[in-house]
Design a protein around this motif. Structure first.
Motif, PDB file in Angstrom:
ATOM      1  N   VAL A   6      39.518  44.239  40.196  1.00 48.28           N
ATOM      2  CA  VAL A   6      40.242  43.744  41.364  1.00 48.28           C
ATOM      3  C   VAL A   6      39.267  43.078  42.328  1.00 48.28           C
ATOM      4  CG1 VAL A   6      41.668  44.389  43.352  1.00 48.28           C
ATOM      5  CG2 VAL A   6      42.020  45.517  41.139  1.00 48.28           C
ATOM      6  N   CYS A   7      38.288  43.845  42.807  1.00 42.77           N
ATOM      7  CA  CYS A   7      37.312  43.334  43.769  1.00 42.77           C
ATOM      8  C   CYS A   7      36.269  44.413  44.032  1.00 42.77           C
ATOM      9  CB  CYS A   7      37.994  42.925  45.084  1.00 42.77           C
ATOM     10  SG  CYS A   7      38.789  44.283  45.980  1.00 42.77           S
ATOM     11  N   GLU A   8      35.262  44.057  44.804  1.00 40.04           N
ATOM     12  CA  GLU A   8      34.307  45.053  45.292  1.00 40.04           C
ATOM     13  C   GLU A   8      35.059  46.004  46.223  1.00 40.04           C
ATOM     14  OE1 GLU A   8      30.959  45.386  44.655  1.00 40.04           O
ATOM     15  OE2 GLU A   8      31.051  43.732  43.225  1.00 40.04           O
ATOM     16  N   ASP A   9      34.707  47.268  46.197  1.00 31.43           N
ATOM     17  CA  ASP A   9      35.372  48.265  47.034  1.00 31.43           C
ATOM     18  C   ASP A   9      35.318  47.887  48.518  1.00 31.43           C
ATOM     19  OD1 ASP A   9      36.730  50.731  47.532  1.00 31.43           O
ATOM     20  OD2 ASP A   9      34.820  51.680  48.001  1.00 31.43           O
ATOM     21  N   ALA A  11      35.363  44.974  49.775  1.00 29.02           N
ATOM     22  CA  ALA A  11      36.093  43.738  50.071  1.00 29.02           C
ATOM     23  C   ALA A  11      37.540  43.979  50.488  1.00 29.02           C
ATOM     24  CB  ALA A  11      36.068  42.813  48.858  1.00 29.02           C
ATOM     25  N   LEU A  12      38.059  45.200  50.284  1.00 32.43           N
ATOM     26  CA  LEU A  12      39.443  45.516  50.632  1.00 32.43           C
ATOM     27  C   LEU A  12      39.441  46.504  51.794  1.00 32.43           C
ATOM     28  CD1 LEU A  12      42.397  44.983  49.817  1.00 32.43           C
ATOM     29  CD2 LEU A  12      42.231  46.967  48.317  1.00 32.43           C
ATOM     30  N   ILE A  18      45.628  42.770  48.217  1.00 35.20           N
ATOM     31  CA  ILE A  18      45.150  41.641  47.429  1.00 35.20           C
ATOM     32  C   ILE A  18      46.038  41.530  46.188  1.00 35.20           C
ATOM     33  CG2 ILE A  18      43.450  43.021  46.175  1.00 35.20           C
ATOM     34  CD1 ILE A  18      41.596  40.578  46.240  1.00 35.20           C
ATOM     35  N   VAL A  20      46.532  40.485  42.269  1.00 31.57           N
ATOM     36  CA  VAL A  20      45.763  40.343  41.041  1.00 31.57           C
ATOM     37  C   VAL A  20      46.703  39.797  39.971  1.00 31.57           C
ATOM     38  CG1 VAL A  20      44.432  41.553  39.278  1.00 31.57           C
ATOM     39  CG2 VAL A  20      44.310  42.299  41.660  1.00 31.57           C
ATOM     40  N   LYS A  97      33.288  49.248  42.609  1.00 29.26           N
ATOM     41  CA  LYS A  97      34.275  48.221  42.266  1.00 29.26           C
ATOM     42  C   LYS A  97      35.643  48.875  42.062  1.00 29.26           C
ATOM     43  CE  LYS A  97      31.198  44.914  40.012  1.00 29.26           C
ATOM     44  NZ  LYS A  97      29.923  45.281  40.409  1.00 29.26           N
TER      45      LYS A  97
END
Length: 106
Positions: A6-9, A11-12, A18, A20, A97
């Motif tokens: 999904v993303c770096e931890d 980043a949310l 977000i 996906v 992540k």
């Protein structure tokens, strides 16, 4: 199961979502009160992206079109006009992540 990044931890942020585009189905990933959740991205009532919804402090998300609310933990529809739940997906946070575990698409 397929594990999708999904993303770096970091980043949310809390109260954010977000989208996906996972194989077979788009997923909305949310952070609320420090926890991470994944639901089907399409509202069960209308054609709205739940990742554009409003994440509430009570662990719910409100659809951006018709104000239906869903539980982030269970996907349950909590008010009209939605009556059907949203599908939920397992989340894993590994080495900083965020991943969503999706069923294999045949």
């Amino acid at each position: 199961m397929a594990r999708i990044l999904v993303c770096e931890d970091t980043a949310l942020s809390d109260g954010e979502a977000i989208k996906v585009d996972a194989p077979g189905e788009a997923v909305a990933v949310f952070r609320s009160n420090g926890e991470v959740y994944a639901l089907a991205d399409r509202c069960s009532h209308g054609n709205a992206s739940m990742s554009d919804g409003y994440v509430e402090d009570d662990g719910t998300v409100e659809c951006p079109l018709h104000a239906a609310r869903f539980c982030l933990k269970t996907g349950a529809a909590l008010c009209q006009p939605a009556t059907e739940p949203l599908r939920t997906f397992p989340i894993a946070v590994v080495e900083g992540k965020i991943y969503v575990d999706m069923p294999e698409v045949a």
